[in-house]
Scaffold this motif. Sequence first.
Motif, short mmCIF file in Angstrom:
data_model
loop_
_atom_site.label_atom_id
_atom_site.label_comp_id
_atom_site.label_asym_id
_atom_site.label_seq_id
_atom_site.Cartn_x
_atom_site.Cartn_y
_atom_site.Cartn_z
N LYS A 170 0.27 -4.59 -8.51
CA LYS A 170 -0.34 -4.41 -7.18
C LYS A 170 -1.85 -4.64 -7.25
CE LYS A 170 -0.56 -1.41 -3.20
NZ LYS A 170 -0.07 -0.19 -2.55
N MET A 171 -2.48 -4.16 -8.32
CA MET A 171 -3.93 -4.35 -8.49
C MET A 171 -4.29 -5.83 -8.60
SD MET A 171 -4.86 -1.11 -10.97
CE MET A 171 -6.41 -1.84 -11.43
N LEU A 172 -3.33 -6.65 -9.01
CA LEU A 172 -3.54 -8.09 -9.10
C LEU A 172 -3.24 -8.80 -7.78
CD1 LEU A 172 -1.93 -8.66 -12.62
CD2 LEU A 172 -4.37 -8.81 -12.05
N GLY A 173 -2.88 -8.03 -6.76
CA GLY A 173 -2.59 -8.61 -5.45
C GLY A 173 -1.13 -8.96 -5.22
N ILE A 174 -0.26 -8.54 -6.11
CA ILE A 174 1.17 -8.82 -5.96
C ILE A 174 1.80 -7.66 -5.19
CG2 ILE A 174 3.35 -9.22 -7.19
CD1 ILE A 174 1.54 -10.13 -9.60
#
Length: 172
Positions: A122-126
């Motif tokens: 999630k922190m990577l934008g996924i």
Amino acid sequence: MELVSPSIEFESEFSVFYLDFAENDVENSGYYRDGISNFAQYVQRLQDEAQGLNLPDGYVPCNHFWLVDGNRNVLGAIRVRHNIDNDFLALEAGHIGYDIAPSYRGKGYGKSMLKFALPKAKMLGITQALVTADEDNIVSRKVIEANGGQFEKVVMGKVFPEPLARYWVACE
């Protein structure tokens, strides 16, 4: 238990992790062999992949993590790919791939490792991660389902021509 980024401080523990594969899961041991021949170079390569540096053709930026216990044993490895922008990743490999060391399988560590990796994705934008498993790998499929994986379909792999179960998992 926690996920840690690859670091040279885990050289001896990683060696035990690799030997477990070499003795008990030869088919998958090759993925970790480079960590034995030159550990510092191996760790640097994994760190570079996270930054998108020096990527081989067909690779995308990818964060690697090791699941370690309170005694610093490396129990597993998990990869979170920043995107799935090529045919192989979009069909077969997905955003997240993982392995539990053979001696630690069947103890719930895979479920925990994937759970710990989802916020990192999630922190990577996924927001939705594609996670795949061999259709007949019931244990891995249960790991994905235990983390909220929604079954999409079974596809035939092209690079690895085996049936694969595809799941989408919310990254929370």
